[in-house]
Design an enzyme around this catalytic site. Structure first.
Site, PDB file in Angstrom:
ATOM      1  N   ASN A 161       0.855  -1.187   0.000  1.00  0.00           N
ATOM      2  CA  ASN A 161       0.000   0.000   0.000  1.00  0.00           C
ATOM      3  C   ASN A 161       0.888   1.232   0.000  1.00  0.00           C
ATOM      4  O   ASN A 161       1.903   1.281   0.694  1.00  0.00           O
ATOM      5  CB  ASN A 161      -0.903   0.029   1.241  1.00  0.00           C
ATOM      6  CG  ASN A 161      -1.581   1.378   1.431  1.00  0.00           C
ATOM      7  OD1 ASN A 161      -1.018   2.297   2.017  1.00  0.00           O
ATOM      8  ND2 ASN A 161      -2.789   1.501   0.940  1.00  0.00           N
ATOM      9  N   THR A 164      -4.444   0.315  -3.092  1.00  0.00           N
ATOM     10  CA  THR A 164      -4.828   1.487  -2.318  1.00  0.00           C
ATOM     11  C   THR A 164      -5.977   1.097  -1.403  1.00  0.00           C
ATOM     12  O   THR A 164      -6.760   0.187  -1.715  1.00  0.00           O
ATOM     13  CB  THR A 164      -5.293   2.661  -3.202  1.00  0.00           C
ATOM     14  OG1 THR A 164      -6.555   2.342  -3.801  1.00  0.00           O
ATOM     15  CG2 THR A 164      -4.278   2.963  -4.290  1.00  0.00           C
ATOM     16  N   GLU A 165      -6.079   1.796  -0.276  1.00  0.00           N
ATOM     17  CA  GLU A 165      -7.161   1.508   0.653  1.00  0.00           C
ATOM     18  C   GLU A 165      -8.528   1.761   0.034  1.00  0.00           C
ATOM     19  O   GLU A 165      -9.541   1.242   0.504  1.00  0.00           O
ATOM     20  CB  GLU A 165      -7.010   2.329   1.935  1.00  0.00           C
ATOM     21  CG  GLU A 165      -7.057   3.829   1.763  1.00  0.00           C
ATOM     22  CD  GLU A 165      -5.684   4.442   1.544  1.00  0.00           C
ATOM     23  OE1 GLU A 165      -5.451   5.556   2.027  1.00  0.00           O
ATOM     24  OE2 GLU A 165      -4.840   3.796   0.870  1.00  0.00           O
ATOM     25  N   ALA A 166      -8.562   2.553  -1.041  1.00  0.00           N
ATOM     26  CA  ALA A 166      -9.830   2.841  -1.707  1.00  0.00           C
ATOM     27  C   ALA A 166     -10.360   1.655  -2.488  1.00  0.00           C
ATOM     28  O   ALA A 166     -11.521   1.649  -2.899  1.00  0.00           O
ATOM     29  CB  ALA A 166      -9.662   4.047  -2.639  1.00  0.00           C
TER      30      ALA A 166
END
Length: 654
Positions: free
Chosen positions: A297, A323-325
């Site tokens: 990440n 990505t955390e998205a």
């Protein structure tokens, strides 16, 4: 008969009542239902209603200049905010700092997962995320000001372990966004960069008897959406609002990019090369920590550059960036498109990505840092009088197997020049990042050290490592003086034992051949055999063991070398400049034990670093192995060739 749910934005916003709890989607500058935010602002400015709303959101959703949730700053419109990020709505953050509204800054992943708890009618969420940070009730419980008095985070004990319990807040209105909708409210997202939490948010509001308002770009014929393309079924949607052009941009910097929505794939070679400056230096050094075949990440800011470096060095196929998205694979986007990815393998919902992160799925993360103290604590959430928020930082940093913090050494006017492979500080930054005590603990160095989590801190001029004793200086850039350029600009003195030189390739404007390092392609070249003396020489100078896979590679090469000899051998290993994560010492000692049992007659090693010798001796002793680790090569070879220890006593063959 099913009714047509397509109405105007003003008609949809009229359904919101005073005191409602409203949640909205969006990630940084992407996937924001701008038309709905604008209509809510317009109604309040013109009528003074609805008042005293509670806003719940995960990541920031705005441009930091007044768009997105930044539109909701008007006095009286908001009464309470529960968010992971306040930096994208600065006037709302100012109201919170001034005690004009109630406010909570909770981890992004926690809020994301709380949507599911709300949807399922559960009272809240148990999580270890946030322990020993400002979210922990012992350190503030996530409250952003003195006005906020209700505890929504509790410390609990479950089967002898500490957990945090996050209370769920029932949702009355959900703003979501998609691309297409049929008249009955079925929503698809074919032109969106991310899916985020729209399904969970819609369920949370619908199951609470609330209202779900979806912003889309177009209306399509009933029955034209394929079932698997529908991300939010019409049974969850009350209203559909069509927004075109500026009100439905992919993000504030991009109207639409089909590569980010997965509609096309673009050649990686066409991507722009980074300029050799401080930001690239930091990204290059951090890239040496990338775990081959690992999941990574990257945070916003300096860490974003690692994606470009991976593409430049052609190592993108050997790592999976996320990505955390919700983006998995591909080349991560930056700037206004941060959170998305070109050529992504897939896009999953944000709450599912945080499930993966929280469960330990990340092999490495690289995140930014605003402040860092002698204990390795990092602050990114509240500093310099500004409330920024933690975003996904706490979830990610606390649960990744290895953490790299990246950023310039000072900030505010810093000017750096790279000449002839050396760093020159032209103008020092006005503000220090390395201070005695961080203003707020977003990452607990003490907690990480307790758990043996490997953590380093990368700047353009040096690298620090987290130890149980605090921050240790382990590398210095060429051209940098420790006293003048490092220690003179810190509020504390770090541990300084025997720092090495940062790899000179980092500072040359040419390919670093990073692929060979990450994949250990040159590792066999480090092993040689002296037939006359029956000694296997292993040169690990400057080599880095980042993961158990690296140790497995080394073991395989050593075993093959011994098998080629056809008999047991003596071995001398050079550990000068050798780097190994603290959590790998036991695995390394296990490899030595295996080699001693099956292939070695005697083995010894040497390293000028007293700390490395100590850690190696401790690891070997725990496995009952003789800790023959010397300071000088001559002593190590004498032990093998003459059977002597450093004081000249005879040593029996092992």
């Amino acid at each position: 008969m099913k009714k047509n749910k397509v109405i105007t934005a003003d008609e949809a916003i009229a359904l919101i009542r005073d005191g409602d709890v409203v949640t909205t989607t969006g990630f940084v500058q992407s996937c924001i239902p701008e038309a709905l935010h604008a209509a809510l602002e317009k109604r309040y400015v013109e009528s003074g209603a609805p008042r005293d709303l509670t806003l719940i959101m995960t990541a920031g959703a705005g441009d930091s200049k007044g768009l997105g949730t930044g539109r909701l700053h008007h006095d009286g419109l908001l009464k309470r905010v529960i968010a992971a990020n306040f930096g994208r709505m600065p006037k709302v953050a100012e109201a919170a700092k001034a005690n004009k509204i109630y406010g909570y800054n909770l981890p992004q992943g926690v809020i994301s997962q709380l949507y599911r708890a709300c949807a399922a009618g559960q009272p809240g969420l148990f999580s270890k995320v946030g322990l020993k940070t400002y979210v922990d009730p012992r350190l503030g419980g996530g409250k952003v000001n003195e006005l906020t008095d209700e505890d929504i985070v509790k410390l609990v004990e479950v089967e002898g372990e500490e957990w945090l319990f996050y209370k769920a807040t029932k949702i009355d209105v959900a703003f979501i966004r998609g691309t297409s909708a049929d008249p009955h409210g079925n929503i698809s997202m074919e032109k969106e960069a991310l899916t985020l939490d729209v399904l969970a948010q819609a369920m949370a509001a619908r199951n609470n008897g609330g209202v779900v308002i979806a912003q889309v770009e177009r209306i399509v014929e009933d029955g034209s959406l394929r079932p698997k393309d529908v991300r939010v079924p019409g049974i969850l949607v009350d209203c559909v609002v069509v927004a075109e052009g500026e009100m439905h941009r992919m993000n504030y910097g991009v109207l639409h990019n089909p590569a980010l929505s997965g509609e096309v794939r673009v050649p990686v070679a066409s991507m722009k090369k980074m300029t050799l400056d401080a930001r690239k230096i930091i990204a290059r050094r951090a890239a040496f920590e990338l775990p081959p075949n690992g999941v990574v990440n990257l945070g916003v800011g300096a860490p974003e550059g690692i994606s470009a470096i991976a593409a430049e060095e052609k190592v993108t196929p050997y790592i999976t960036l996320t990505t955390e998205a919700g983006a998995v694979g591909g080349v991560l986007a930056s700037g206004s498109s941060f959170g998305a990815a070109s050529n992504a393998d897939c896009i999953i919902d944000q709450n599912q990505m945080f499930d993966f992160y929280d469960g330990g799925g990340l092999d490495m993360t690289c995140l930014g840092m605003a402040e860092c103290d002698r204990y390795g604590n990092v602050n990114t959430s509240s500093f310099g009088g500004k409330l920024n928020g933690c975003g996904g930082f706490i979830n990610i940093s606390q649960n990744a197997r290895a953490v790299v913090f990246a950023g310039t050494f000072t900030v505010g006017g810093l000017e750096v020049k790279i000449e002839n492979g050396e760093v020159k500080i032209v103008k020092e930054g006005r503000s220090r990042k390395f201070i005695d005590h961080v203003e707020q603990v977003t990452f607990s160095g003490e907690f990480a050290a307790e758990r043996g989590q490997p953590v380093i801190y990368v700047t353009e001029r040096c690298v620090f490592q987290l130890t149980r004793e605090g921050l240790e200086l382990i590398e210095v850039a060429p051209g940098i003086e420790i006293e003048e350029d490092i220690l003179a600009h810190m509020d504390f003195k770090p541990i300084v034992r025997n720092p090495g030189l940062m790899d000179r390739r980092i500072f040359m404007d040419e390919p670093m051949e990073l692929k060979a390092d990450l994949l250990n392609l040159r590792l066999p070249e480090r092993v040689s055999y002296d037939h006359d003396r029956n000694i296997l020489f292993v040169n690990l100078e400057g080599w880095q063991a980042r993961s158990k896979n690296d140790i497995a590679d080394l073991r395989r090469i050593l075993v093959n070398a011994c098998k080629a000899v056809g008999r047991r051998v003596n071995s001398v290993i050079n550990h000068d400049g050798f780097k190994i994560s603290e959590n790998l010492y036991d695995a390394y000692a296990e490899m030595i034990e295996y080699m001693s049992e099956h292939h070695y007659l005697k083995t010894t090693r040497y390293a000028t670093s007293a700390f490395l010798r100590l850690k190696m001796q401790e690891a070997l002793s725990r496995r009952g192995l003789a800790p023959h680790v010397f300071e000088r090569r001559e002593d190590a070879q004498a032990y093998i060739e003459r059977g002597d220890d450093p004081e000249g006593r005879a040593v029996a063959a092992e």
